[in-house]
Enzyme design. Structure first.
Site, PDB file in Angstrom:
ATOM      1  N   LYS A  52       0.850  -1.200   0.000  1.00 55.86           N
ATOM      2  CA  LYS A  52       0.000   0.000   0.000  1.00 55.86           C
ATOM      3  C   LYS A  52       0.883   1.247   0.000  1.00 55.86           C
ATOM      4  CE  LYS A  52      -3.874  -2.406   2.130  1.00 55.86           C
ATOM      5  NZ  LYS A  52      -4.595  -2.824   3.323  1.00 55.86           N
ATOM      6  N   GLN A  96      -5.059  -1.739   9.451  1.00 57.94           N
ATOM      7  CA  GLN A  96      -4.914  -3.057   8.834  1.00 57.94           C
ATOM      8  C   GLN A  96      -5.530  -4.136   9.717  1.00 57.94           C
ATOM      9  OE1 GLN A  96      -3.809  -3.520   5.744  1.00 57.94           O
ATOM     10  NE2 GLN A  96      -4.023  -5.725   5.832  1.00 57.94           N
ATOM     11  N   ASP A 119     -11.592   2.458   3.703  1.00 53.71           N
ATOM     12  CA  ASP A 119     -11.957   1.043   3.572  1.00 53.71           C
ATOM     13  C   ASP A 119     -13.472   0.878   3.393  1.00 53.71           C
ATOM     14  OD1 ASP A 119      -9.830  -0.826   3.689  1.00 53.71           O
ATOM     15  OD2 ASP A 119      -9.540  -0.440   5.824  1.00 53.71           O
TER      16      ASP A 119
HETATM   17  N1  GUN Z   1      -6.898  -6.926   5.680  1.00 52.82           N
HETATM   18  C1  GUN Z   1      -7.127  -7.653   4.564  1.00 52.82           C
HETATM   19  N2  GUN Z   1      -7.772  -6.904   3.648  1.00 52.82           N
HETATM   20  C2  GUN Z   1      -7.944  -5.668   4.200  1.00 52.82           C
HETATM   21  C3  GUN Z   1      -8.538  -4.462   3.737  1.00 52.82           C
HETATM   22  O1  GUN Z   1      -9.059  -4.346   2.621  1.00 52.82           O
HETATM   23  N3  GUN Z   1      -8.502  -3.417   4.612  1.00 52.82           N
HETATM   24  C4  GUN Z   1      -7.958  -3.517   5.843  1.00 52.82           C
HETATM   25  N4  GUN Z   1      -7.988  -2.443   6.618  1.00 52.82           N
HETATM   26  N5  GUN Z   1      -7.402  -4.627   6.302  1.00 52.82           N
HETATM   27  C5  GUN Z   1      -7.403  -5.698   5.481  1.00 52.82           C
END
Ligand code: GUN
Length: 284
Positions: A52, A96, A119
């Site tokens: 990311k 996350q 998200d």
């Molecule tokens: N963990 C796995 N996929 C995601 C996601 O799309 N967002 C977040 N915040 N954590 C994740």
């Protein structure tokens, strides 16, 4: 033989658009900023967060990473979110998932300013999605809709079957397909006669989280098969939910793992961050 949907190529195009929008926002004095919080040292999460960060750099988005130790308290985490909610150069906040045991993930998500919830996990944004009036969509389902669009796959009038009912993928996926006038069935671990239902799907989305779960006999000939799975097979190799070699012979389109849905997820996060920056600067 199915056409392989190239998520890398589609995501590269989305990233290009994002980079252009970032440049145009910067010209207007706004630099989109994303804060990513990671707690503990889950190896997979570390890789995702690093990807990311790199994607932000590549598109000109400012990013901050907060790597907190595994014994961080709920209060410390909530205080950080509160600080970031007030930080003007941060437009998006992502915590996350999964968080270490003992931390209340739901409370943390609800503490994020809904305008910074890139998200789209906050109850406010989930509600907005439900009524079809939203700024942010969860990255994975949004990425899948983008793939369907890129390959001119119409949803309207189609039988759509979603395997999985998570808040992150299954439920919002069903809603987005419904918004595009699909007829949607959601299957899950308690579904009886699963194969009978999946065989009706013109579009089949699997988010079961089990390798070799969707086999050729479960797929309608000519169906579009979207694989959200991120599993490890017997040899530790990354694989999806779909028994690719068998299903590829039956489907019309199929997403590989890796290289299908995965690359789209980060691209949509970048897009949401740009949207958040616009939203907070009255530029939408
Ligand atoms: N963990 C796995 N996929 C995601 C996601 O799309 N967002 C977040 N915040 N954590 C994740």
């Amino acid at each position: 033989m199915a056409v392989r949907i190239d998520g890398k190529a589609v995501s590269a195009k989305v990233r290009e658009q994002v980079a252009q929008e970032v440049a145009s926002l910067k010209a207007q004095g706004v630099c989109p900023g994303l804060a990513v919080i990671i707690v503990g040292d889950d190896p997979a999460s570390k890789i995702y967060v690093n990807n990311k960060k790199k994607a932000c750099q590549a598109t000109g988005i400012y990013s901050e990473e907060y790597a907190l130790p595994g014994d961080t308290s709920q209060k410390e985490l909530l205080d950080l979110v509160a600080d970031l909610n007030h930080k003007e150069d941060i437009h998006g906040i992502l915590v996350q998932s999964p968080l270490p045991k003992g931390l209340d993930e739901k409370a943390v998500v609800e503490a994020i300013d809904p305008q910074k919830d890139v998200d789209a996990f906050h109850a406010y944004n989930v509600g907005k999605i439900m009524i079809g009036d939203y700024h942010f969509l969860p990255c994975t389902p949004a990425g899948i809709m983008e793939l369907l669009k890129a390959y001119d796959i119409a949803v309207e009038g189609k039988q759509c079957v979603v395997i999985g009912r998570s808040n992150i993928v299954g439920k919002p996926m069903a809603m987005l397909l419904l918004h595009q006038n699909g007829t949607v069935t959601v299957c899950h671990s308690r579904t009886k006669n699963l194969a009978e239902i999946t065989r009706q799907g013109d579009i089949l989305v699997s988010a079961a989280g089990k390798s070799h779960f969707v086999t050729a006999d479960m797929v309608k000939p000519g169906a579009v098969v979207i694989d959200v799975g991120m599993n490890r097979d017997e040899n530790g190799k990354l694989c999806g939910d779909v028994d690719f070699d068998g299903v590829e012979l039956v489907a019309s389109y199929i997403t590989p793992v890796p290289g299908g849905v995965g690359p789209m997820t980060i691209a949509m996060l970048l897009k949401n961050t740009v949207t958040a920056a616009k939203l907070q600067n009255d530029l939408l």
